[in-house]
Design a protein around this motif. Structure first.
Motif, PDB file in Angstrom:
ATOM      1  N   THR A 207      -2.652   0.981  -2.531  1.00  0.00           N
ATOM      2  CA  THR A 207      -1.943  -0.301  -2.399  1.00  0.00           C
ATOM      3  C   THR A 207      -1.444  -0.751  -3.770  1.00  0.00           C
ATOM      4  N   ARG A 208      -2.337  -0.669  -4.770  1.00  0.00           N
ATOM      5  CA  ARG A 208      -1.932  -1.088  -6.115  1.00  0.00           C
ATOM      6  C   ARG A 208      -0.928  -0.119  -6.715  1.00  0.00           C
ATOM      7  N   ALA A 209      -1.134   1.177  -6.450  1.00  0.00           N
ATOM      8  CA  ALA A 209      -0.205   2.174  -6.997  1.00  0.00           C
ATOM      9  C   ALA A 209       1.205   1.943  -6.459  1.00  0.00           C
ATOM     10  N   SER A 230       0.034   4.904   4.800  1.00  0.00           N
ATOM     11  CA  SER A 230       0.859   3.940   5.519  1.00  0.00           C
ATOM     12  C   SER A 230       0.260   2.540   5.448  1.00  0.00           C
ATOM     13  N   ASP A 231      -1.058   2.450   5.533  1.00  0.00           N
ATOM     14  CA  ASP A 231      -1.694   1.128   5.399  1.00  0.00           C
ATOM     15  C   ASP A 231      -1.268   0.483   4.078  1.00  0.00           C
ATOM     16  N   ALA A 232      -1.282   1.286   3.027  1.00  0.00           N
ATOM     17  CA  ALA A 232      -0.924   0.764   1.697  1.00  0.00           C
ATOM     18  C   ALA A 232       0.542   0.343   1.667  1.00  0.00           C
ATOM     19  N   ALA A 233       1.386   1.121   2.302  1.00  0.00           N
ATOM     20  CA  ALA A 233       2.813   0.763   2.330  1.00  0.00           C
ATOM     21  C   ALA A 233       3.014  -0.555   3.075  1.00  0.00           C
ATOM     22  N   PRO A 261      -6.487  -0.916   9.430  1.00  0.00           N
ATOM     23  CA  PRO A 261      -6.097  -2.327   9.463  1.00  0.00           C
ATOM     24  C   PRO A 261      -5.024  -2.538  10.525  1.00  0.00           C
ATOM     25  N   ARG A 262      -5.101  -3.632  11.245  1.00  0.00           N
ATOM     26  CA  ARG A 262      -4.090  -3.899  12.263  1.00  0.00           C
ATOM     27  C   ARG A 262      -2.738  -4.132  11.593  1.00  0.00           C
TER      28      ARG A 262
END
Lengths: 335, 335
Positions: A207-209, A230-233, A261-262
């Protein structure tokens, strides 16, 4: 006419989770002459693709399942050996969907003649075939990227991903790729012109990257992998983001339903558009896609990378390597 | 001109999780006369809506947060008491966004005059206002329902949900609603013409309940709630399904990020389209929406249900009731 020995790889059993060599079996069959309307072809190159994993399962997917004991289907490039149809002559180079076999008898109408002068004949398996068309329509039609927008591609060093990223660059976007090795990351930024690339295997926090690589947020996300990436995106989307769901390779081999995560909440908050697709949805627009891709290729704006496994016996290994990220670009097998 | 005592409800603190009465405070202020271009209005009806929960949080959402100590904003219907603008006269009935207060001084240009002969004046808070427009554009523009397709609506007994279901019926679809009580389920099928409705609080297994209610699968899912109900809907999608993400009321009050089955895989497999939206995205098409909704209402094709709380003091309770499903249709407060 004498008979010809052909070797073919059939699905011996349906993989549970990650496929293994045990799920496949090589058979030898005897082929006779083609009937009227048919041709006998000698395979030159075979395609191995992630979507084939879906067809190895029995469950409903976006492509019909292979049958147990049947040849593993897929794209191939071949030379016509003997023809019983006016449209094709011995020596012609053709592409078709006859799958993992060394020789095959195929209806001529299921084959497309290739002009070797236009591009390398393997391009019909990649840039000018399903791969390139998937990248083109999934990006251009679904995501409608605008100049200066930020486009993130997962599976960026795969055949579809690297094409998506290059098209987005041609369209004037900032492009960030996610891939699975430092070598791939370097290839994307140094050879293909990606603005940044992230090695998800060594990134401490995706997420941070992504936030760091996309200071203006993500406008377009082209997803080949799913899962944590994809969650991070989704945590970095801009208002009005468009997400093309092309593949979920991170999840294909899972034996249990996965949770994460939803995503409907970020979709709502960012008023995002998410669309799953399969390239056959665009069948009536293939000529438009091939024409545009070929033009970019001739103009030198679009590069095309292949990883070639040598020998029919390497087909299964080449396929299994897709799930460990062994390939750079399009994985094919030279028969 | 003498001063007038007005009562207003302000946000005292940001809710953590489920809001409580402690998060609000009632204040009394003294209003003087309206300045040029302004009018003094007496509130008749106030709107309480699920989206307000989002504005009570500080975090980025699809609407800007309320300020601590500021009046809780939202739609209202009022009578003009004193006007300092040519456009409005005392006695005019108007709608505006001045929120939870008994009297207010408002710029005339922020108010819209209502013709009480056209429809009940509360319709401007519901069927002919944000509620109806949300249902109309979220269903018609995003989901493009076709005759004989199956449409599932969650939060079906809420103001948006019941309007969505009725519009889908007008368009010739099979309509299945999901709601939270047997009374609501009966109302949807017996009064509003839904083909089926499911009480999610008593259904043993929502996935099976939806499968049973949708023997041909789900073509359109209009989502007001998120969570388990949406998970079940995604397990019953047809190829080419369209999902409108309008609200996620099941998740608004969660204090921890929620997890659930990953949805990108069904989106890919079913080549589904998912779109989050907020009604202001359609601001330039509001006249089209109001015209169509008013026509259906006049023709008797579209019913409109309200739950009315009596008295300004009931405003906070009426709002909190939204999260326990206390309301049937549009929840409003008669001041």
């Amino acid at each position: 006419m004498s008979q010809l020995e052909a070797r073919r790889i059939v699905l011996a059993s349906r993989p549970k989770g990650k496929p293994t060599t045990e799920n496949f079996r090589t058979e030898t069959v005897l082929l006779s002459s083609p009937s009227p309307g048919e041709v006998l072809v000698k395979a030159l190159y075979l395609s191995v693709d992630p979507y084939m994993r879906g067809r190895m399962s029995e469950s409903k997917s976006y492509v019909p399942p292979y049958e147990i004991g049947g040849v593993v289907g897929g794209g191939a490039v071949a030379e016509v050996v003997e023809s019983n149809d006016d449209r094709l002559q011995p020596g012609d180079i053709v592409s078709g969907q006859f799958g993992w076999q060394t020789y095959a008898i195929v209806p001529a109408k299921h084959l497309r003649k290739i002009d070797p002068a236009l591009a390398p004949i393997t391009a019909s398996l990649g840039l000018l075939g399903v791969t390139g068309l998937t990248a083109y329509f999934g990006l251009v039609d679904i995501c409608k990227p605008q100049r200066n927008e930020t486009v993130v591609v997962s599976g960026a060093a795969g055949a579809v991903g690297m094409t998506v990223g290059q098209i987005a660059k041609i369209l004037g976007c900032r492009v960030v790729g996610v891939a699975g090795s430092d070598e791939k990351v370097r290839y994307l930024t140094e050879q293909l012109g990606f603005d940044e690339a992230i090695n998800y295997k060594t990134a401490e926090n995706m997420t941070r990257a992504l936030k760091h690589a996309c200071p203006n947020g993500i406008d377009v996300y082209f997803d080949n992998v799913g899962g944590d990436i994809s969650d991070a995106a989704f945590r970095n989307l801009n208002t009005g983001a468009r997400i093309s769901v092309c593949g979920q390779i991170a999840l294909y081999n899972l034996e249990q339903p996965d949770v994460g995560p939803r995503l409907l909440t970020p979709i709502l908050i960012h008023r995002a558009l998410v669309k799953g697709f399969i390239i056959t949805d665009y069948a009536d627009r293939f000529p438009e896609g091939v024409q545009q891709l070929a033009k970019w290729y001739r103009d030198g704006q679009l590069k095309f990378e292949e990883t070639i496994a040598e020998g029919f016996d390497q087909t299964v290994e080449a396929f299994l390597g897709l799930f460990t990220g062994a390939n750079l670009g399009k994985q094919i097998v030279r028969v």
